[in-house]
Design a protein around this motif. Structure first.
Motif, mmCIF file in Angstrom:
data_model
loop_
_atom_site.group_PDB
_atom_site.id
_atom_site.type_symbol
_atom_site.label_atom_id
_atom_site.label_comp_id
_atom_site.label_asym_id
_atom_site.label_seq_id
_atom_site.Cartn_x
_atom_site.Cartn_y
_atom_site.Cartn_z
ATOM 1 N N THR A 1 16.107 -31.227 -60.991
ATOM 2 C CA THR A 1 14.867 -31.902 -61.386
ATOM 3 C C THR A 1 15.009 -32.532 -62.763
ATOM 4 O OG1 THR A 1 13.843 -30.058 -62.597
ATOM 5 C CG2 THR A 1 13.580 -30.080 -60.189
ATOM 6 N N CYS B 1 15.112 -39.462 -50.515
ATOM 7 C CA CYS B 1 15.958 -38.266 -50.387
ATOM 8 C C CYS B 1 16.160 -37.877 -48.923
ATOM 9 C CB CYS B 1 15.350 -37.104 -51.165
ATOM 10 S SG CYS B 1 15.645 -37.197 -52.943
ATOM 11 N N GLY C 1 10.445 -40.559 -53.797
ATOM 12 C CA GLY C 1 11.522 -39.592 -53.650
ATOM 13 C C GLY C 1 11.594 -38.969 -52.268
ATOM 14 N N GLU C 2 10.449 -38.741 -51.650
ATOM 15 C CA GLU C 2 10.456 -38.096 -50.327
ATOM 16 C C GLU C 2 11.179 -38.968 -49.306
ATOM 17 O OE1 GLU C 2 7.431 -36.148 -46.999
ATOM 18 O OE2 GLU C 2 6.655 -36.838 -48.921
ATOM 19 N N SER D 1 8.215 -34.956 -55.063
ATOM 20 C CA SER D 1 8.446 -35.914 -53.996
ATOM 21 C C SER D 1 9.869 -35.798 -53.439
ATOM 22 C CB SER D 1 8.191 -37.329 -54.521
ATOM 23 O OG SER D 1 8.372 -38.289 -53.519
ATOM 24 N N CYS D 2 10.859 -35.741 -54.313
ATOM 25 C CA CYS D 2 12.252 -35.612 -53.864
ATOM 26 C C CYS D 2 12.482 -34.290 -53.145
ATOM 27 C CB CYS D 2 13.189 -35.723 -55.064
ATOM 28 S SG CYS D 2 13.361 -37.390 -55.733
ATOM 29 N N VAL E 1 17.910 -36.588 -59.922
ATOM 30 C CA VAL E 1 16.826 -37.479 -59.516
ATOM 31 C C VAL E 1 16.230 -38.313 -60.645
ATOM 32 C CG1 VAL E 1 16.249 -35.960 -57.591
ATOM 33 C CG2 VAL E 1 15.031 -35.704 -59.764
ATOM 34 N N PHE F 1 20.029 -41.127 -59.225
ATOM 35 C CA PHE F 1 18.945 -42.081 -59.007
ATOM 36 C C PHE F 1 18.821 -43.032 -60.200
ATOM 37 C CE2 PHE F 1 18.143 -39.503 -55.578
ATOM 38 C CZ PHE F 1 16.977 -39.790 -54.893
ATOM 39 N N MET G 1 19.397 -30.062 -55.569
ATOM 40 C CA MET G 1 18.711 -31.075 -56.363
ATOM 41 C C MET G 1 18.475 -30.560 -57.779
ATOM 42 S SD MET G 1 14.834 -32.458 -55.709
ATOM 43 C CE MET G 1 13.765 -32.054 -57.100
ATOM 44 N N ILE H 1 7.971 -37.280 -59.277
ATOM 45 C CA ILE H 1 9.261 -37.510 -58.652
ATOM 46 C C ILE H 1 9.932 -36.217 -58.201
ATOM 47 C CG2 ILE H 1 10.560 -37.483 -60.822
ATOM 48 C CD1 ILE H 1 11.160 -39.792 -57.776
ATOM 49 N N ASN H 2 9.762 -35.132 -58.950
ATOM 50 C CA ASN H 2 10.411 -33.880 -58.566
ATOM 51 C C ASN H 2 9.838 -33.320 -57.274
ATOM 52 O OD1 ASN H 2 12.159 -33.640 -60.928
ATOM 53 N ND2 ASN H 2 10.277 -33.272 -62.067
#
Length: 392
Positions: free
Chosen positions: A44, A271, A267-268, A57-58, A101, A124, A42, A54-55
């Protein structure tokens, strides 16, 4: 699409999963936890990990997937430098698939993906139609905007909210009417002051426009501007002491006093869902659609500005959007239908239905491959149970 599938086949052929092939081990059953290693990296956005947005969370979603599927490893590259360089670092990590993301990375990814056509990328919030090796993750913009409208209506003291965007296009039209609907249904006394700045808008233009909206009474503004101009609206909010609802956690730090909240992708959940599709072999590179029915959005309150009443109201609205009992409008026609109570479908209803159908077909193909592999490896009894190649 064929070229994308060819790349995925190389990635998955020794994993014994997906895309109509059981790969190197034709006699192996389809067991993702025993398949060959797959690596997702990933990238960020510029706030990096620890952003409470978002970071983080993903990254949580990918870690959850890695915990569940033992053949999956995940890593992260923090964009502490230019996006193109960060994406190149992810390529150097020997990643099979790279998650970018933030839509802010689109320009950089367009360049890097053209130079690494043997790699698969997931982007994304934006689409690169010229890049066959980039899969787009799309979200319902009107649902995101509707939540912003609800928040604006709950927080304004002057019954005026601002909406500011770049050029007038279908995306920003969805934002506008979704926002307006959330605003006026939550507080009928509210109205929105709206400005489109046009393509190529500058930070200075954004700042001037945001100040003008503030002078018209807007004490909260929904900032839909792109990466090249949205900082101007944030600067105006800092100086004039009004609130901003952001859509991208990349803009909130450095403007802590101005930010009311950030409406962002969950994001969680997203992803984890995509990683699961990849490992299970039901990822084919086509655009992926997520909305509130799949918990695609969340309201990020990093500076704890929202009251308990506001939090409860937002939670109720999110529940209704998820259940489909409330449908956000995405253009003027659906906005009129919304006000009159006339039923209409979400903007991506057809795409969501097509996606579900495609996933079902891929799952059925994967199941058929698993059955074929099990039969080849030792036979299946009437009860379908085989142990050490001997029926029990």
């Amino acid at each position: 699409m064929k070229r994308f599938l060819a790349i995925l086949l190389v990635i998955t052929m020794c994993m014994g999963i997906g895309l109509g092939a059981t790969g190197c081990g034709r006699n192996d059953t389809v067991d993702p936890d025993k398949a060959a290693e797959l690596k997702i990296v990933m990238v960020t956005d510029k706030n990096c990990l620890g952003d409470k947005g978002i970071n983080d969370s993903c990254w949580a979603g990918l870690q959850k997937a890695a915990d569940e599927f033992k053949n999956l490893t995940v890593d992260v590259v923090e964009a502490k430098k230019e996006y193109a360089l960060a994406i190149e670092d992810a390529v150097d990590e020997a990643a099979d698939i790279i998650f970018c993301v933030s839509s802010d990375m689109a320009g950089a990814l367009d360049l890097v993906a053209s130079q690494h056509e043997d790699k698969v990328f997931v982007l994304f919030g934006a689409e690169l139609p010229e890049r066959f090796n980039v899969a787009a993750v799309k979200f319902n913009p009107e649902q995101k905007a509707y939540l912003a409208g609800v928040l604006a209506a709950l927080s304004t003291k002057k019954n005026v909210a601002g909406f500011i965007a770049d050029e007038e296009n279908s995306l920003n039209t969805s934002y506008l009417w979704g926002f307006t609907a959330g605003l006026v249904t939550t507080n009928p006394k509210c109205f929105a002051t709206t400005n489109y700045l046009g393509a190529g808008a500058t930070t200075g233009q954004a700042k001037e426009t945001a100040v003008a909206q503030f002078k018209l009474g807007a004490d909260v503004i929904f900032n839909v501007l792109g990466a090249d101009s949205r900082e101007g609206a944030m600067q105006a909010a800092d100086e004039r002491k009004f609130s901003v609802i952001a859509m991208n956690s990349n803009v909130i730090y450095g403007h802590e006093e101005a930010i009311l909240a950030c409406i962002m992708e969950n994001g969680e959940a997203v992803c984890y869902s995509i990683a699961k599709r990849i490992v299970k072999g039901i990822f084919d590179g086509s655009a992926m659609y997520y909305n509130m029915s799949s918990d695609a959005f969340t309201v990020n309150d990093p500076f704890e500005r929202l009251t308990e009443k506001e939090q409860k109201k937002i939670a109720r609205v999110m529940k209704e959007l998820k259940a489909g009992t409330r449908v956000a409008p995405y253009d003027y026609a659906t906005y009129q239908a919304f006000l009159s109570g006339t039923p209409f479908a979400t903007s991506d209803a057809e795409q969501i239905a097509a996606q579900a159908q495609a996933i079902k077909a891929l799952e059925e193909a994967a199941a058929a491959n698993a059955t074929e592999a099990a039969v080849t490896s030792g036979g299946v009894t009437d009860s379908g149970v085989t142990v050490n190649n001997e029926s029990k």
